[in-house]
Design a protein around this motif. Structure first.
Motif, PDB file in Angstrom:
ATOM      1  N   LYS A 269      12.882  10.543  52.751  1.00 41.79           N
ATOM      2  CA  LYS A 269      12.941  11.413  51.570  1.00 41.79           C
ATOM      3  C   LYS A 269      13.581  12.756  51.900  1.00 41.79           C
ATOM      4  N   ILE A 270      13.331  13.265  53.085  1.00 42.39           N
ATOM      5  CA  ILE A 270      14.004  14.511  53.475  1.00 42.39           C
ATOM      6  C   ILE A 270      15.500  14.247  53.640  1.00 42.39           C
ATOM      7  N   GLU A 271      15.854  13.142  54.295  1.00 35.90           N
ATOM      8  CA  GLU A 271      17.273  12.835  54.521  1.00 35.90           C
ATOM      9  C   GLU A 271      18.018  12.507  53.227  1.00 35.90           C
ATOM     10  N   SER A 272      17.314  12.112  52.191  1.00 36.82           N
ATOM     11  CA  SER A 272      17.966  11.840  50.903  1.00 36.82           C
ATOM     12  C   SER A 272      17.805  13.009  49.936  1.00 36.82           C
ATOM     13  N   CYS A 273      17.285  14.121  50.440  1.00 38.60           N
ATOM     14  CA  CYS A 273      17.076  15.348  49.662  1.00 38.60           C
ATOM     15  C   CYS A 273      16.099  15.167  48.503  1.00 38.60           C
ATOM     16  N   GLU A 274      15.166  14.240  48.649  1.00 37.30           N
ATOM     17  CA  GLU A 274      14.100  14.094  47.659  1.00 37.30           C
ATOM     18  C   GLU A 274      12.954  15.047  47.962  1.00 37.30           C
TER      19      GLU A 274
ATOM     20  N   LYS B 289      16.228  24.792  42.823  1.00 38.34           N
ATOM     21  CA  LYS B 289      15.607  24.268  44.044  1.00 38.34           C
ATOM     22  C   LYS B 289      16.646  24.130  45.139  1.00 38.34           C
ATOM     23  N   ALA B 290      16.219  24.383  46.345  1.00 43.21           N
ATOM     24  CA  ALA B 290      17.125  24.326  47.502  1.00 43.21           C
ATOM     25  C   ALA B 290      17.773  22.957  47.654  1.00 43.21           C
ATOM     26  N   ILE B 291      17.056  21.900  47.299  1.00 45.16           N
ATOM     27  CA  ILE B 291      17.591  20.554  47.528  1.00 45.16           C
ATOM     28  C   ILE B 291      18.859  20.275  46.731  1.00 45.16           C
ATOM     29  N   TYR B 292      19.132  21.096  45.718  1.00 50.89           N
ATOM     30  CA  TYR B 292      20.339  20.908  44.907  1.00 50.89           C
ATOM     31  C   TYR B 292      21.509  21.751  45.399  1.00 50.89           C
ATOM     32  N   ASP B 293      21.251  22.623  46.348  1.00 47.68           N
ATOM     33  CA  ASP B 293      22.286  23.508  46.881  1.00 47.68           C
ATOM     34  C   ASP B 293      23.198  22.744  47.849  1.00 47.68           C
ATOM     35  N   ALA B 294      24.492  22.933  47.709  1.00 42.43           N
ATOM     36  CA  ALA B 294      25.459  22.219  48.556  1.00 42.43           C
ATOM     37  C   ALA B 294      25.257  22.538  50.034  1.00 42.43           C
ATOM     38  N   ARG B 295      24.948  23.765  50.362  1.00 44.38           N
ATOM     39  CA  ARG B 295      24.743  24.138  51.775  1.00 44.38           C
ATOM     40  C   ARG B 295      23.494  23.453  52.340  1.00 44.38           C
ATOM     41  N   TYR B 296      22.462  23.350  51.525  1.00 46.34           N
ATOM     42  CA  TYR B 296      21.252  22.655  51.949  1.00 46.34           C
ATOM     43  C   TYR B 296      21.578  21.191  52.239  1.00 46.34           C
TER      44      TYR B 296
ATOM     45  N   MET C 155      25.587  25.852  61.091  1.00 45.70           N
ATOM     46  CA  MET C 155      25.698  25.923  59.635  1.00 45.70           C
ATOM     47  C   MET C 155      26.478  27.176  59.200  1.00 45.70           C
ATOM     48  N   GLU C 156      26.354  28.264  59.938  1.00 42.60           N
ATOM     49  CA  GLU C 156      27.106  29.470  59.610  1.00 42.60           C
ATOM     50  C   GLU C 156      28.589  29.291  59.820  1.00 42.60           C
ATOM     51  N   GLU C 157      28.963  28.436  60.775  1.00 43.05           N
ATOM     52  CA  GLU C 157      30.367  28.247  61.127  1.00 43.05           C
ATOM     53  C   GLU C 157      31.068  27.234  60.228  1.00 43.05           C
ATOM     54  N   THR C 158      30.311  26.462  59.471  1.00 41.97           N
ATOM     55  CA  THR C 158      30.949  25.464  58.593  1.00 41.97           C
ATOM     56  C   THR C 158      31.149  25.993  57.209  1.00 41.97           C
TER      57      THR C 158
ATOM     58  N   GLU D  62      24.392  19.987  53.126  1.00 41.40           N
ATOM     59  CA  GLU D  62      25.158  19.951  54.379  1.00 41.40           C
ATOM     60  C   GLU D  62      24.224  20.001  55.592  1.00 41.40           C
ATOM     61  N   LEU D  63      23.209  20.842  55.509  1.00 43.04           N
ATOM     62  CA  LEU D  63      22.232  20.944  56.591  1.00 43.04           C
ATOM     63  C   LEU D  63      21.538  19.606  56.810  1.00 43.04           C
ATOM     64  N   ILE D  64      21.108  18.988  55.738  1.00 43.27           N
ATOM     65  CA  ILE D  64      20.405  17.707  55.850  1.00 43.27           C
ATOM     66  C   ILE D  64      21.338  16.636  56.414  1.00 43.27           C
ATOM     67  N   ALA D  65      22.584  16.629  55.957  1.00 40.75           N
ATOM     68  CA  ALA D  65      23.555  15.662  56.497  1.00 40.75           C
ATOM     69  C   ALA D  65      23.760  15.912  57.990  1.00 40.75           C
TER      70      ALA D  65
END
Length: 77
Positions: A43-48, A2-9, A74-77, A11-14
């Motif tokens: 829930k979105i901000e906590s990746c739930e 699931k995307a919510i477990y991806d580190a880049r995802y 996001m591409e630049e980070t 980062e996007l939410i943060a």
């Protein structure tokens, strides 16, 4: 996976949470402006919950951002 477990995802939410704070908005403010409840924003901000493209568009409208600028950031980070 699931995307919510991806580190880049995550980062996007943060980054989006930072954009909300920078805009001086609370989760309740965002909920009101998007027609959702505060729990949904939390829930979105906590990746739930996953933030799909339509949700990203809604956040960008509220934060007065362009989706392409968010993606470029996001591409630049």
């Amino acid at each position: 996976m699931k995307a919510i477990y991806d580190a880049r995802y995550q980062e996007l939410i943060a980054w989006l949470k930072g954009a909300r704070n920078k805009a001086g908005l609370t989760q309740s403010d965002v909920a009101s402006k998007t027609g959702r409840c505060r729990i949904w924003v939390a829930k979105i901000e906590s990746c739930e919950l996953e933030c799909g493209i339509m949700e990203l568009l809604a956040f960008c409208r509220v934060y007065r951002l362009r989706v392409r600028d968010v993606i470029k950031e996001m591409e630049e980070t």
